[in-house]
Scaffold this motif. Structure first.
Motif, PDB file in Angstrom:
ATOM      1  N   ALA A   1       0.871  -1.335   0.194  1.00 57.79           N
ATOM      2  CA  ALA A   1       0.087  -0.069  -0.015  1.00 57.79           C
ATOM      3  C   ALA A   1       0.930   1.205   0.079  1.00 57.79           C
ATOM      4  O   ALA A   1       0.678   2.216  -0.727  1.00 57.79           O
ATOM      5  CB  ALA A   1      -1.071  -0.098   1.314  1.00 57.79           C
TER       6      ALA A   1
ATOM      7  N   LEU B   1       1.564   4.021  -2.845  1.00 59.86           N
ATOM      8  CA  LEU B   1       1.204   5.425  -2.810  1.00 59.86           C
ATOM      9  C   LEU B   1       2.463   6.122  -3.197  1.00 59.86           C
ATOM     10  O   LEU B   1       1.756   7.239  -4.012  1.00 59.86           O
ATOM     11  CB  LEU B   1       0.558   5.490  -1.439  1.00 59.86           C
TER      12      LEU B   1
ATOM     13  N   PHE C   1       2.739   6.310  -6.866  1.00 60.46           N
ATOM     14  CA  PHE C   1       1.631   7.085  -7.682  1.00 60.46           C
ATOM     15  C   PHE C   1       1.904   8.667  -7.171  1.00 60.46           C
ATOM     16  O   PHE C   1       1.706   9.396  -8.372  1.00 60.46           O
ATOM     17  CB  PHE C   1       0.223   6.771  -6.988  1.00 60.46           C
TER      18      PHE C   1
ATOM     19  N   LEU D   1       2.678  11.286 -10.306  1.00 57.43           N
ATOM     20  CA  LEU D   1       1.514  12.092 -10.467  1.00 57.43           C
ATOM     21  C   LEU D   1       2.514  13.686 -10.504  1.00 57.43           C
ATOM     22  O   LEU D   1       1.870  14.775 -10.990  1.00 57.43           O
ATOM     23  CB  LEU D   1       0.683  12.528  -9.100  1.00 57.43           C
TER      24      LEU D   1
ATOM     25  N   LEU E   1      -8.586   9.305   6.794  1.00 59.73           N
ATOM     26  CA  LEU E   1      -9.402   9.229   5.759  1.00 59.73           C
ATOM     27  C   LEU E   1      -9.750  10.740   5.425  1.00 59.73           C
ATOM     28  O   LEU E   1      -9.962  11.223   4.347  1.00 59.73           O
ATOM     29  CB  LEU E   1     -10.318   8.320   5.937  1.00 59.73           C
TER      30      LEU E   1
ATOM     31  N   ILE F   1      -5.390  -2.920  -6.361  1.00 59.53           N
ATOM     32  CA  ILE F   1      -5.616  -2.309  -5.055  1.00 59.53           C
ATOM     33  C   ILE F   1      -7.061  -2.321  -4.501  1.00 59.53           C
ATOM     34  O   ILE F   1      -7.348  -2.476  -3.564  1.00 59.53           O
ATOM     35  CB  ILE F   1      -4.733  -1.105  -4.511  1.00 59.53           C
TER      36      ILE F   1
ATOM     37  N   TRP G   1     -15.934   0.482  -4.889  1.00 59.72           N
ATOM     38  CA  TRP G   1     -16.088   1.158  -3.623  1.00 59.72           C
ATOM     39  C   TRP G   1     -17.398   1.612  -3.317  1.00 59.72           C
ATOM     40  O   TRP G   1     -17.757   1.842  -2.147  1.00 59.72           O
ATOM     41  CB  TRP G   1     -15.224   2.488  -3.879  1.00 59.72           C
TER      42      TRP G   1
ATOM     43  N   TYR H   1      -4.474   8.743  -7.034  1.00 58.95           N
ATOM     44  CA  TYR H   1      -3.772   9.004  -5.759  1.00 58.95           C
ATOM     45  C   TYR H   1      -4.908   8.941  -4.585  1.00 58.95           C
ATOM     46  O   TYR H   1      -4.820   8.178  -3.679  1.00 58.95           O
ATOM     47  CB  TYR H   1      -3.134  10.243  -5.798  1.00 58.95           C
ATOM     48  N   ILE H   2      -6.206   9.515  -5.094  1.00 63.96           N
ATOM     49  CA  ILE H   2      -6.989   9.432  -3.910  1.00 63.96           C
ATOM     50  C   ILE H   2      -7.709   8.013  -3.664  1.00 63.96           C
ATOM     51  O   ILE H   2      -7.719   7.454  -2.506  1.00 63.96           O
ATOM     52  CB  ILE H   2      -8.346  10.079  -4.250  1.00 63.96           C
ATOM     53  N   PHE H   3      -7.644   7.054  -4.836  1.00 64.91           N
ATOM     54  CA  PHE H   3      -8.213   5.690  -4.492  1.00 64.91           C
ATOM     55  C   PHE H   3      -7.057   4.896  -3.615  1.00 64.91           C
ATOM     56  O   PHE H   3      -7.344   4.094  -2.919  1.00 64.91           O
ATOM     57  CB  PHE H   3      -8.418   5.055  -5.805  1.00 64.91           C
ATOM     58  N   ALA H   4      -5.445   5.193  -4.088  1.00 62.36           N
ATOM     59  CA  ALA H   4      -4.542   4.646  -3.274  1.00 62.36           C
ATOM     60  C   ALA H   4      -4.814   5.019  -1.692  1.00 62.36           C
ATOM     61  O   ALA H   4      -4.507   4.301  -0.932  1.00 62.36           O
ATOM     62  CB  ALA H   4      -3.337   5.113  -4.088  1.00 62.36           C
ATOM     63  N   LEU H   5      -4.987   6.402  -1.547  1.00 63.86           N
ATOM     64  CA  LEU H   5      -5.269   6.805  -0.104  1.00 63.86           C
ATOM     65  C   LEU H   5      -6.448   6.146   0.666  1.00 63.86           C
ATOM     66  O   LEU H   5      -6.072   5.292   1.739  1.00 63.86           O
ATOM     67  CB  LEU H   5      -5.500   8.291   0.073  1.00 63.86           C
ATOM     68  N   VAL H   6      -7.516   6.071  -0.011  1.00 65.08           N
ATOM     69  CA  VAL H   6      -8.728   5.287   0.439  1.00 65.08           C
ATOM     70  C   VAL H   6      -8.386   3.739   0.731  1.00 65.08           C
ATOM     71  O   VAL H   6      -8.539   3.258   1.825  1.00 65.08           O
ATOM     72  CB  VAL H   6     -10.039   5.556  -0.286  1.00 65.08           C
ATOM     73  N   PHE H   7      -7.439   3.195  -0.308  1.00 60.91           N
ATOM     74  CA  PHE H   7      -7.354   1.826  -0.011  1.00 60.91           C
ATOM     75  C   PHE H   7      -6.235   1.615   1.176  1.00 60.91           C
ATOM     76  O   PHE H   7      -6.324   0.800   1.926  1.00 60.91           O
ATOM     77  CB  PHE H   7      -6.461   1.320  -1.391  1.00 60.91           C
ATOM     78  N   LEU H   8      -5.084   2.584   1.304  1.00 68.51           N
ATOM     79  CA  LEU H   8      -4.562   2.404   2.180  1.00 68.51           C
ATOM     80  C   LEU H   8      -4.991   2.188   3.610  1.00 68.51           C
ATOM     81  O   LEU H   8      -4.788   1.429   4.515  1.00 68.51           O
ATOM     82  CB  LEU H   8      -3.235   3.426   2.377  1.00 68.51           C
TER      83      LEU H   8
END
Lengths: 171, 396, 118
Positions: free
Chosen positions: A65, A69, A72, A76, A158, B174, B327, C61-68
Motif C-alpha cells: 500500500a 502510494l 503514484f 503524479l 481518511l 488495490i 467502492w 492517488y485518492i483511491f490509493a489513499l482510501v485503499f491504504l
C-alpha cells in the motif's frame, strides 16, 4: 558463527545498503524501488524471528500500500520537478557530523544497556500467537482502547485526505 | 502401506536417513531435501502451466464456436510445447530508454508472486508445502508482489501505453483487494483460523452454505485481481495495445502470460479451498492423500473453468464503473457481511442452527441489497425523466 | 527446524530461479540482431512524441489513499477474526464498532464526491 547469524548479517547488509541507495540515487522512482527492497529486508528479519504476522503485515501494508502510494505520488508530479537536483547539498558535512554524533550517542547508550543479554522466553510449540494477539486486542484490560482509537485515527486520516483532495480539486 | 497414508513425510524421512548416514548434519540435510522437494513441486506447477495453455486455448475456441489447436498430437495437446520452443528462440528486444534492470526483473517477480502461492496450497491434509498460521495474509502479501511487478513493467518499458496500463491495473488490483480481504475475513471468522489447513479442517459442511454471498464477492474480486475480463482494462487491446506488457517479447512475454494462467488456476484452487472444502468430497478423501490431491486439482480446474467462462462471456467494463462498483457496492457489502457473519456466527456458535441461520441471514442481505438497488435505480430513472423535458425545452 | 519461514525463503529462491533460468535460456537461444527501428518504442506505428512520463489523474492517488486506510483496517481485523470464536460476545461488538467507524469514513468520502472518477 551460527547460520541464523549469517542470515541476519546478510539481511542487515541488504537493509542498510538499499536504505543508503534510497537517499543517494538520483531518480526518484529508483529511490522508491530501493525503499521497497529495504522493506522486504525488514520483513525477512521479522520472519527470522518467527513473527510471521508482523512479516506479512510489513509486506501487505508497506510494500502493498504505502510503496504503491509513493510511486503514484511520484508519477503524479511533473517531471521537471524531479531528477534535476543532486541528492546532496552543501550542508552535507554538518549533516554527517550530526549523524555521527547521534550514532555514537546511541552506541554508548545501548552498549551500557543490559537488555541485550536477556533471552526471549521460549514459546511452546502449540501456542497460537495470532489468537493471543486477537484476544489481547479486544480485552479491556489489555489493548482494547488502542484498538478502537486506531480506527478513529484511520478515520481521521481518511477525512484529512478527503479534505485536502477536495481543496486541491476546487483550485 | 505407510507410503499411501503419508507420502511426503515417508519420502522425507527415508531421504533424511540416507542423507544423514553419510555424515551430513541434520539441518543441512533438511534444507537440501526441502530444496529438492520445492524444485520438483515448482516444476510440477510449470508443467501444469503448459497444459493450462492448451486448456485455455481449447476452451476459448469452444466458447467461440471454433475448434482450437488440433494439429500437433491428439487434440492438439502438444501445441503448447511448440509454443514454448517458439518463445525460446524468439529475439529478445529491449526498447530504447527502458530501465534494463527493472525491465528484466518485472516478469521474474510476476511469475514468482504466483509460484509463491503454491507454498501454502493444501492439496491434501499431509500434502502441503508449509502450513503457515498466517496463510491468508500470505496470500494477500504475495498478491502485492504481483502488483509491484506490474508497476515495474509499466514504468521500465518507457512506453506510454505500458505506463497507462500499469496505472489502471494497479488502481484495479488495490481497489479489489479490499472486498477480497473482507471475504477472506468472513472465512477466517467461520474457521477460526488463518491457516489453509485449518480452514479446510473446519469445513465439515463446505463454507459455501455458510456464506454464499461472500463466495460471489470473492469470485468477483478474484477475477479483478487476476485482471481477466470483464476486468481486463489493463490490457484492453482496443485502447492501449497490451497494457503493461506491450514492450515484452519472447520468453519474458511468455512468463507474463503463463503467470496469468497459473494465477487463475491457483485462484481456482483457493476458491475450492475457501468455499468448497478443499480436498473433501463426500468422504472420498478418506482413501488417501493422493486421492484428496486429485480431488483438489479437479475442483481447482473446475473453478478455473468458471473463471474462463466469465472471461469469454462478459464484455469489458469502463474504468469509472469498475471503481464505482468496487467502492460503492462491493466494499460496503463485504464489510456488512463480515459484521453479520461475526454476529450470527457468534450467537449460534456450536448450535445446530448455525448453518441455517447464516444461510438465511445471507439470503436476507441479498434480498435487501436487491431491493435497495431497485429503489436506487428507480430514483435515478425518475431524476433522468424529470430532467428530460426541460432539456428538450432548452434545445428548442 | 522450527521456523516455517525457512521453507518460504527457499521457495522465494526457487521461484526466482525458474523464471531467471527460462529468460537465460531464451537469451542464449534467440537471435541478437538489434536495430534502431526494432528497438523504438511501440506506438502503433507512429513516432513517439515526448517521453512516457505523462501526467496522471490525481484520482489514482485518492483511491490509493482510501485503499491504504482500509488495508490497515483489515490487518487489525485479522487477529480479531481468528480469536473471535474463543472470545466473549462483547468482543464481536468491539469489532463491529471498529468496522462501523471506518465505514462512516467511506460514506464521508462518498458524499464528498471523492469516489467519482470524473
Amino acid at each position: 558463527m551460527q547460520i541464523t547469524q549469517i542470515l541476519f548479517l546478510i539481511f542487515a547488509a541488504i537493509i542498510l545498503g538499499s536504505a543508503f541507495k534510497v537517499v543517494t540515487t538520483k531518480k526518484m522512482i529508483h529511490a522508491a524501488f530501493w525503499l521497497i527492497v529495504t522493506l522486504f529486508g525488514v520483513a525477512a528479519l521479522y520472519a527470522m524471528l518467527n513473527a510471521g504476522f508482523m512479516a506479512m503485515v510489513q509486506i501487505v501494508v508497506y510494500v502493498g500500500a504505502i510503496a504503491i502510494l509513493f510511486i503514484f505520488a511520484i508519477m503524479l508530479t511533473r517531471k521537471e520537478l524531479l531528477d534535476s537536483a543532486a541528492p546532496l547539498n552543501k550542508n552535507w558535512t554538518v549533516a554527517a557530523l550530526f549523524a555521527l554524533l547521534s550514532f555514537s550517542g546511541l552506541f554508548t547508550l545501548l552498549n551500557n544497556w543490559r537488555g541485550f543479554a536477556n533471552t526471549a522466553p521460549e514459546l511452546s510449540a502449540d501456542m497460537d500467537t495470532i489468537t493471543e494477539l486477537g484476544t489481547a486486542l479486544v480485552t479491556p484490560n489489555a489493548y482494547l482502547l488502542p484498538f478502537e482509537v486506531a480506527s478513529v485515527l484511520l478515520l481521521a486520516a481518511l477525512i484529512g485526505a478527503v479534505y485536502v483532495a477536495n481543496e486541491a480539486k476546487s483550485e | 502401506m505407510e507410503f499411501w497414508k503419508d507420502p511426503i513425510n515417508t519420502i522425507f524421512a527415508s531421504l533424511l536417513k540416507s542423507f544423514t548416514s553419510g555424515g551430513m548434519s541434520e539441518v543441512l540435510a533438511t534444507i537440501l531435501i526441502w530444496l529438492i522437494g520445492i524444485l520438483l513441486f515448482v516444476t510440477f506447477a510449470m508443467v501444469l502451466d503448459i497444459f493450462l495453455v492448451w486448456i485455455e486455448r481449447k476452451v476459448v475456441a469452444r466458447f467461440q464456436d471454433r475448434l482450437g489447436p488440433n494439429r500437433i498430437g491428439p487434440f492438439g495437446i502438444f501445441q503448447p510445447f511448440a509454443d514454448i520452443v517458439k518463445l525460446l528462440i524468439k529475439e529478445d528486444i529491449t526498447p530504447v530508454g527502458a530501465d534494463v534492470i527493472l525491465f528484466n526483473l518485472a516478469p521474474i517477480f510476476s511469475m514468482m508472486s504466483v509460484l509463491l502461492l503454491w507454498a501454502i496450497m493444501p492439496f491434501a491434509p499431509l500434502m502441503v508445502g508449509v502450513d503457515l498460521n498466517v496463510g491468508m495474509l500470505y496470500l494477500v502479501a504475495a498478491g502485492s508482489i504481483g502488483t509491484l511487478s506490474v508497476i515495474m513493467a509499466g514504468w521500465a518499458s518507457n512506453n506510454k501505453y505500458a505506463t497507462m496500463g500499469a496505472f489502471r491495473t494497479v488502481a484495479q488490483m488495490i481497489s479489489y483487494e479490499i472486498p477480497m480481504v473482507a471475504a477472506i475475513l468472513v472465512i477466517t471468522v467461520l474457521a477460526g483460523s488463518m491457516g489453509a489447513v485449518g480452514i479446510v479442517e473446519a469445513q465439515e459442511i463446505p463454507f459455501i452454505f455458510y456464506a454464499p454471498l461472500t463466495f460471489i464477492i470473492f469470485l468477483i474480486s478474484a477475477i479483478a485481481e487476476l485482471g481477466r475480463s470483464p476486468f481486463d482494462l489493463n490490457e484492453a487491446e482496443s485502447e492501449i495495445v497490451a497494457g503493461f506488457h506491450t514492450e515484452y517479447t519472447g520468453m519474458k512475454f511468455g512468463l507474463f502470460y503463463a503467470g496469468e494462467l497459473l494465477h487463475s488456476f491457483t485462484f481456482g484452487g483457493f476458491i475450492a479451498l475457501l468455499f468448497f472444502g478443499g480436498h473433501r468430497f463426500f468422504g472420498l478423501e478418506e482413501l488417501g492423500p493422493i486421492v484428496g490431491a486429485l480431488i483438489f486439482i479437479g475442483k481447482a480446474l473446475f473453478f478455473y473453468w468458471v473463471i474462463m467462462w466469465v472471461k469469454y462471456t462478459v464484455p469489458r467494463i469502463r474504468i469509472d464503473h469498475m471503481l464505482a462498483f468496487n467502492w460503492k457496492f462491493l466494499t460496503p457489502l463485504a464489510f456488512i457481511l463480515l459484521m453479520v457473519t461475526a454476529l450470527v456466527g457468534r450467537l449460534f456458535l456450536e448450535s445446530n442452527w448455525l448453518v441455517p441461520a447464516l444461510f438465511l441471514s445471507n439470503i436476507l442481505i441479498a434480498w435487501l441489497t436487491v431491493e435497495y438497488l431497485k429503489s436506487h435505480a428507480r430514483k435515478e430513472r425518475e431524476k433522468e425523466e424529470a430532467l428530460k423535458p426541460s432539456a428538450q425545452m432548452t434545445q428548442h | 527446524m522450527q521456523n516455517p519461514w525457512i521453507y518460504i525463503g527457499l521457495f522465494v529462491l526457487v521461484g526466482m530461479f525458474i523464471p531467471i533460468a527460462a529468460i537465460a535460456i531464451a537469451a542464449f537461444l534467440g537471435p541478437k540482431k538489434p536495430n534502431a527501428i526494432k528497438q523504438s518504442t511501440y506506438e502503433c506505428g507512429i513516432e513517439t512524441v515526448g517521453d512516457s512520463w505523462i501526467q496522471f489523474k490525481a484520482q489514482y492517488y485518492i483511491f490509493a489513499l482510501v485503499f491504504l486506510v482500509f488495508d490497515v483496517e483489515t490487518v487489525f481485523l485479522f487477529p480479531w477474526a481468528v480469536a473471535l470464536n474463543k472470545l466473549p460476545l462483547f468482543a464481536v461488538f468491539e469489532g463491529i464498532i471498529f468496522i462501523l467507524i471506518l465505514l462512516a469514513g467511506l460514506v464521508y468520502a462518498w458524499k464528498k464526491g471523492m469516489l467519482e472518477w470524473a
